[in-house]
Design a protein around this motif. Structure first.
Motif, short mmCIF file in Angstrom:
data_model
loop_
_atom_site.label_atom_id
_atom_site.label_comp_id
_atom_site.label_asym_id
_atom_site.label_seq_id
_atom_site.Cartn_x
_atom_site.Cartn_y
_atom_site.Cartn_z
N ASN A 80 -2.02 -43.96 16.22
CA ASN A 80 -0.93 -44.66 15.56
C ASN A 80 -0.48 -43.87 14.33
OD1 ASN A 80 -0.75 -46.99 17.32
ND2 ASN A 80 -2.70 -47.64 16.44
N ALA A 84 -0.25 -46.97 9.52
CA ALA A 84 -0.87 -48.05 10.28
C ALA A 84 -2.38 -47.89 10.33
CB ALA A 84 -0.30 -48.10 11.69
N CYS A 88 -5.17 -50.49 8.83
CA CYS A 88 -6.15 -51.11 9.71
C CYS A 88 -7.58 -50.79 9.28
CB CYS A 88 -5.93 -50.66 11.14
SG CYS A 88 -4.41 -51.28 11.91
N LEU A 232 3.38 -53.16 10.76
CA LEU A 232 2.68 -51.90 10.99
C LEU A 232 3.51 -50.88 11.75
CD1 LEU A 232 -0.91 -53.12 11.96
CD2 LEU A 232 -0.01 -52.55 9.70
N TYR A 237 -2.61 -51.45 19.38
CA TYR A 237 -3.44 -52.24 18.48
C TYR A 237 -4.26 -53.28 19.22
CZ TYR A 237 0.17 -50.63 15.16
OH TYR A 237 1.04 -49.86 14.41
N VAL A 239 -5.35 -56.88 18.11
CA VAL A 239 -5.12 -57.89 17.07
C VAL A 239 -6.06 -59.06 17.33
CG1 VAL A 239 -3.42 -59.39 15.96
CG2 VAL A 239 -2.69 -57.20 16.94
N VAL A 253 -6.95 -56.13 12.51
CA VAL A 253 -6.19 -55.34 13.48
C VAL A 253 -6.92 -54.01 13.66
CG1 VAL A 253 -3.99 -54.28 14.08
CG2 VAL A 253 -4.03 -56.41 12.76
N ASN A 254 -7.21 -53.66 14.89
CA ASN A 254 -7.93 -52.43 15.19
C ASN A 254 -6.94 -51.36 15.61
OD1 ASN A 254 -9.62 -50.41 16.45
ND2 ASN A 254 -11.23 -51.96 16.53
N HIS A 255 -7.00 -50.20 14.96
CA HIS A 255 -6.05 -49.12 15.27
C HIS A 255 -6.51 -48.27 16.46
CE1 HIS A 255 -9.07 -46.99 12.83
NE2 HIS A 255 -8.72 -45.92 13.52
N PRO A 257 -8.25 -49.64 19.49
CA PRO A 257 -8.89 -50.80 20.12
C PRO A 257 -9.65 -50.46 21.38
CG PRO A 257 -6.54 -50.79 20.61
CD PRO A 257 -6.78 -49.70 19.61
#
Length: 283
Positions: A80, A84, A88, A232, A237, A239, A253-255, A257
């Motif tokens: 990302n 962002a 995250c 973002l 992501y 979420v 939120v995981n950048h 995932p």
């Protein structure tokens, strides 16, 4: 024409293998690049300049943002975006940005010292959760059920934590052992699954082996996910949401995932969704 993409990560897990496997079906060649081998900083970024895009999937909460920033600055399409990823990686900054944008998040207090911690205990009602500002996969997240236990737990943070490890959040315990993980690709909610903590472990994190089941695309969930993406920017992501009496709130939120749990629970081809999105961007 086949486009070349680097997955920058510290290791190859199920998600990376699936992305590499499905890449040729979408006109991509995806190679793993160890995030410890890039030595970025040169303006031409020679270690990544031959790739059409860099997909940052480093699990490290120090490497990911740095790599994204330097690759992006060198003119390489980076997913990302550095902004962002940095947000995250930092739960305090992320929640502040989302709250300012009108996206609901849990109440929290930033704890940098014993004095902060004691104030947080005074201002928030038990049970509480103590979690690191930088970190993921449910590690070092602690449920505090009473004040005596809380003080003993903080002894470990104070005595054994180093530098940024001592930066923590204290927040009300929400979720009741369940959470909703939403996989977002681009601006689309690709799939949603409800994670349920298993056994005696109260933490509802897919990395801990909890059970999962498909969740409906509730209009409220879709709206919140839209708010996250608006803040973002489009991207890839995970979420995580908690359901409360007042509606859903964004836990984190995981950048980078992990999407195996969502893919298994829903049947969605998450790897293909990511590959299609990347291909659209590099076309």
């Amino acid at each position: 024409m086949t486009k070349s993409v680097a997955i920058v990560a510290d290791r190859i897990s199920w998600e990376e293998r699936e992305l590499i496997r499905t890449a040729p079906d979408h006109g991509l060649r995806i190679d793993w690049v160890n995030d410890e081998s890039l030595c970025l900083g040169h303006p031409d970024a020679p270690s990544v300049r031959d790739f059409d895009a860099v997909l940052v999937r480093s699990r490290s909460y120090t490497r990911g943002g740095l790599i994204a920033n330097l690759a992006e600055t060198a003119g390489v399409l980076t997913l990302n975006t550095a902004r962002a990823v940095h947000l995250c990686e930092n739960k305090a900054l992320l929640r502040t940005a989302l709250r300012t944008a009108g996206v609901p998040v849990p109440d929290f207090r930033l704890v940098l010292s014993r004095r902060d911690f004691e104030k947080a205990l005074d201002e928030l009602e038990m049970p509480l959760v103590l979690k690191p500002v930088f970190g993921g996969m449910g590690k070092r997240v602690t449920l505090l059920r009473d004040t005596d236990l809380a003080q003993s737990v903080y002894d470990y943070v104070e005595d054994l934590g180093h530098a940024f490890e001592q930066a923590c959040l204290v927040e009300p315990y929400l979720g009741g052992g369940t959470s909703v993980r939403c996989l977002v690709v681009g601006e689309e909610l690709v799939g949603a699954a409800e994670f349920v903590s298993g056994g005696t472990d109260w933490r509802n994190n897919a990395a801990l082996g909890n059970t999962s089941r498909a969740a409906a695309h509730d209009p409220d969930v879709v709206k919140i996910v839209g708010g996250v993406v608006a803040e973002l920017g489009p991207g890839i992501y995970g979420v995580d949401l908690f359901r409360t009496d007042d509606g859903y709130v964004v836990n984190e939120v995981n950048h980078a995932p992990g999407f195996r749990g969502v893919a298994t629970a829903t049947g969605v081809d998450a790897a293909s969704a990511v590959a299609r999105y990347v291909r659209e961007l590099v076309a």
